[in-house]
Scaffold this motif. Structure first.
Motif, PDB file in Angstrom:
ATOM      1  N   TRP A  25     -13.932  -1.529  -5.868  1.00 41.92           N
ATOM      2  CA  TRP A  25     -13.168  -2.074  -5.027  1.00 41.92           C
ATOM      3  C   TRP A  25     -12.270  -1.324  -4.723  1.00 41.92           C
ATOM      4  N   ASP A  26     -12.205  -0.357  -5.407  1.00 42.20           N
ATOM      5  CA  ASP A  26     -10.959   0.938  -5.070  1.00 42.20           C
ATOM      6  C   ASP A  26     -11.876   0.931  -3.528  1.00 42.20           C
ATOM      7  N   VAL A  27     -12.587   2.211  -3.592  1.00 42.98           N
ATOM      8  CA  VAL A  27     -13.301   1.877  -2.575  1.00 42.98           C
ATOM      9  C   VAL A  27     -13.239   1.124  -0.649  1.00 42.98           C
ATOM     10  N   PHE A  28     -13.402  -0.477  -1.365  1.00 46.64           N
ATOM     11  CA  PHE A  28     -13.421  -0.800  -0.475  1.00 46.64           C
ATOM     12  C   PHE A  28     -11.832  -1.794   0.533  1.00 46.64           C
ATOM     13  N   THR A  29     -11.185  -1.693  -0.714  1.00 44.85           N
ATOM     14  CA  THR A  29      -9.772  -1.963  -0.229  1.00 44.85           C
ATOM     15  C   THR A  29      -9.055  -0.947   0.453  1.00 44.85           C
ATOM     16  N   ALA A  30      -9.523   0.505  -0.198  1.00 44.73           N
ATOM     17  CA  ALA A  30      -9.001   1.680   0.831  1.00 44.73           C
ATOM     18  C   ALA A  30      -9.509   1.356   2.202  1.00 44.73           C
ATOM     19  N   ALA A  31     -10.738   1.265   2.013  1.00 39.43           N
ATOM     20  CA  ALA A  31     -11.591   1.622   3.991  1.00 39.43           C
ATOM     21  C   ALA A  31     -10.701   0.022   4.695  1.00 39.43           C
ATOM     22  N   THR A  32     -10.782  -0.589   3.937  1.00 37.02           N
ATOM     23  CA  THR A  32     -10.522  -1.813   4.179  1.00 37.02           C
ATOM     24  C   THR A  32      -8.555  -1.807   5.070  1.00 37.02           C
ATOM     25  N   GLU A  33      -8.301  -1.155   4.743  1.00 35.39           N
ATOM     26  CA  GLU A  33      -6.670  -0.510   4.853  1.00 35.39           C
ATOM     27  C   GLU A  33      -7.190   0.297   6.609  1.00 35.39           C
ATOM     28  N   VAL A  34      -7.810   1.090   6.107  1.00 36.00           N
ATOM     29  CA  VAL A  34      -8.294   1.913   7.541  1.00 36.00           C
ATOM     30  C   VAL A  34      -8.557   0.868   8.582  1.00 36.00           C
ATOM     31  N   ALA A  35      -9.387  -0.086   8.112  1.00 32.56           N
ATOM     32  CA  ALA A  35     -10.496  -0.659   9.256  1.00 32.56           C
ATOM     33  C   ALA A  35      -9.450  -1.975   9.828  1.00 32.56           C
ATOM     34  N   LYS A  36      -8.536  -2.487   8.434  1.00 31.91           N
ATOM     35  CA  LYS A  36      -6.900  -3.058   9.382  1.00 31.91           C
ATOM     36  C   LYS A  36      -6.028  -1.987  10.301  1.00 31.91           C
ATOM     37  N   GLU A  37      -6.063  -1.455  10.111  1.00 32.20           N
ATOM     38  CA  GLU A  37      -5.396  -0.591  10.803  1.00 32.20           C
ATOM     39  C   GLU A  37      -5.326  -0.367  11.892  1.00 32.20           C
ATOM     40  N   LEU A  38      -7.423  -0.074  12.349  1.00 34.68           N
ATOM     41  CA  LEU A  38      -7.893   0.595  13.756  1.00 34.68           C
ATOM     42  C   LEU A  38      -8.379  -0.775  14.678  1.00 34.68           C
ATOM     43  N   GLY A  39      -7.828  -2.405  13.878  1.00 35.71           N
ATOM     44  CA  GLY A  39      -8.188  -3.015  14.539  1.00 35.71           C
ATOM     45  C   GLY A  39     -10.076  -3.637  14.240  1.00 35.71           C
ATOM     46  N   PHE A  40     -10.074  -3.062  13.110  1.00 35.62           N
ATOM     47  CA  PHE A  40     -11.906  -3.413  13.858  1.00 35.62           C
ATOM     48  C   PHE A  40     -11.830  -5.000  13.071  1.00 35.62           C
ATOM     49  N   TYR A  41     -13.037  -5.320  13.175  1.00 33.01           N
ATOM     50  CA  TYR A  41     -13.884  -6.751  13.308  1.00 33.01           C
ATOM     51  C   TYR A  41     -13.773  -7.775  11.945  1.00 33.01           C
ATOM     52  N   GLY A  42     -13.011  -7.955  11.652  1.00 30.62           N
ATOM     53  CA  GLY A  42     -13.500  -8.982   9.982  1.00 30.62           C
ATOM     54  C   GLY A  42     -13.320  -8.095   8.637  1.00 30.62           C
ATOM     55  N   ALA A  43     -11.022  -7.403   9.131  1.00 28.92           N
ATOM     56  CA  ALA A  43     -11.790  -6.291   8.293  1.00 28.92           C
ATOM     57  C   ALA A  43     -10.944  -6.973   6.244  1.00 28.92           C
ATOM     58  N   GLY A  44     -12.319  -6.459   5.372  1.00 29.61           N
ATOM     59  CA  GLY A  44     -12.255  -6.785   4.126  1.00 29.61           C
ATOM     60  C   GLY A  44     -12.255  -8.012   4.326  1.00 29.61           C
ATOM     61  N   GLN A  45     -13.827  -8.732   5.131  1.00 31.28           N
ATOM     62  CA  GLN A  45     -14.163 -10.053   4.644  1.00 31.28           C
ATOM     63  C   GLN A  45     -14.434 -10.170   3.210  1.00 31.28           C
ATOM     64  N   ASP A  46     -15.018  -9.427   3.153  1.00 29.28           N
ATOM     65  CA  ASP A  46     -16.032  -9.574   1.813  1.00 29.28           C
ATOM     66  C   ASP A  46     -14.908  -9.802   0.852  1.00 29.28           C
ATOM     67  N   LEU A  47     -13.931  -9.020   0.886  1.00 24.87           N
ATOM     68  CA  LEU A  47     -13.565  -9.419  -0.306  1.00 24.87           C
ATOM     69  C   LEU A  47     -12.507 -10.334  -1.027  1.00 24.87           C
TER      70      LEU A  47
END
Ligand code: F6R
Ligand code: MG
Ligand code: MG
Length: 369
Positions: free
Chosen positions: A74-96
């Motif tokens: 969960w920690d890995v996914f939330t940390a990766a989501t943060e980066v995905a959000k910063e970079l504007g990646f699509y559907g950031a955090g969609q499975d959390l």
């Protein structure tokens, strides 16, 4: 000492669209899991992706459903989501699907396939990772690996496999499970698992009295259905599976053999279409045409004392070129149906998408016939 092999995955943001996972998200996962390995929480790990899904493959001695291991994922996914959000990646955090971790990652969005077993002298394990499909996509290949003598020569030739296996099948709508034995109950088993959107193979066990302990799984599939967790169509339930091979179990090549046939699976484009599943190497694990076609990656490992001592990207091989070409012929044929069944999923499976809204809009205009 037993070893636990855990695959935990989530789509935490795609680049571009829902096509693939950016290296920077995998870097975050690698860093976090390296720390966890150094601290002794996990023994070893391998980070990869299939399509837009970030895949964490971990070995440890904490057993299935362990809170610390799930919290780490969960920690890995939330940390990766943060980066995905910063970079504007699509559907950031969609499975959390939940805001905070609450003890077990099951039911929170990510997909999980974990099995704890006593390592044999040499322990080959294959991690199968699928994108743009659903857990039932594993029914056909898992059945063929452990129960079909036309696939697995060992069921006929090797006395250790001859007496068959036990299948744990889940009814994912009624939340019930049943154990069924092959070859004795193979027709009944097929009656259930042919209905792959409802009945899914969760685990396979050896039978009593064989070479391997009957209570330790030899295969496991993630069965999380996200629309059932969230109550509406949200996130994706692209599944993963782990399968052990050799010496009393199907050989590595028998484990891969069902994937030489690009069978039809559900979940392509908007989770609403049927199409062939295409086996690919990691380098080709990106979804392009019509957001697909659905793909499957196979990473084979040797596990020794909980360490991943060797690995190979098994579908990255010309031996699967013919299957890939056939998959694209079938994909093309299916695409010509456009919005018509059986390319588009049947009514029942569309319940969680737009169909109810269309019906609602038209409800006043329907007349008796
Ligand atoms: C995602 C998937 C895609 C999306 C499609 C529409 O894994 O299956 O086919 O459903 O790209 O996505 P949205 O609605 O996010 O624009
Ligand atoms: Mg996505
Ligand atoms: Mg996906």
């Amino acid at each position: 000492m037993k070893t636990t092999f855990s695959i935990i995955k989530a789509d935490v943001g795609g680049t571009p669209g829902h096509s693939t996972v950016d290296q920077r998200l995998m870097d975050v996962a690698n860093e976090k899991l390296k720390e966890a390995k150094e601290s002794g929480l996990i023994k070893d790990f391998f980070v990869t992706h299939c399509g837009d899904d970030l895949e964490l493959i971990m070995t440890h001695d904490k057993g299935e459903d362990n809170e610390e291991i799930h919290a780490l994922a969960w920690d890995v996914f939330t940390a990766a989501t943060e980066v995905a959000k910063e970079l504007g990646f699509y559907g950031a955090g969609q499975d959390l699907l939940k805001d905070a971790f609450s003890g077990n990652i099951r039911g929170m969005g990510p997909g999980i396939a974990e099995m704890e077993f006593t390592e044999r002298k040499s322990e080959p394990v294959v991690a199968f990772l699928m994108d743009k499909t659903e857990p039932g996509a594993f029914n056909l290949p898992i059945y063929r690996i452990f129960a079909d003598p036309f696939n697995t020569a060992g069921l006929v030739i090797d006395p250790n496999l001859h007496h068959g296996f036990v299948f744990e099948v889940w009814d994912i709508k009624e939340h019930k499970k049943v154990l069924m034995e092959t070859p004795e109950e193979m027709y009944d088993l097929l009656a259930l698992i042919g209905a792959k959107s409802r009945f899914v193979i969760k685990r396979v066990f050896p039978k009593e009295g064989g070479k391997l302990p009957a209570n330790e799984p030899v295969a496991v599939v993630s069965t999380e259905k996200l629309f059932q967790i969230a109550g509406e169509y949200i996130g994706k339930d692209d599944p993963v599976a782990a399968v052990r091979a050799q010496s009393g179990l199907p050989a590595l090549g028998e484990v891969l053999e069902p994937f030489a046939f690009p069978h039809l699976v559900s979940g392509w484009m908007r989770g609403s279409h049927n199409g062939p599943i295409m086996p690919v190497g990691i380098k080709d694990a990106k979804c392009t045409r019509f957001d697909g076609p659905p793909r499957v990656v196979a990473i084979g490992f040797q596990v020794k004392n909980g360490m991943l001592t060797g690995h190979a990207d098994l579908f990255d091989d010309p031996a699967f070129d013919y299957t890939r070409r056939r998959a694209m012929e079938i994909a093309d044929y299916m695409r010509r149906h456009g919005p018509f069944e059986p390319h588009r999923l049947p009514m029942e499976d569309m319940e969680y998408t737009t169909l109810p809204k269309v019906m609602d809009k038209l409800k006043e205009r329907f007349e008796e016939v």
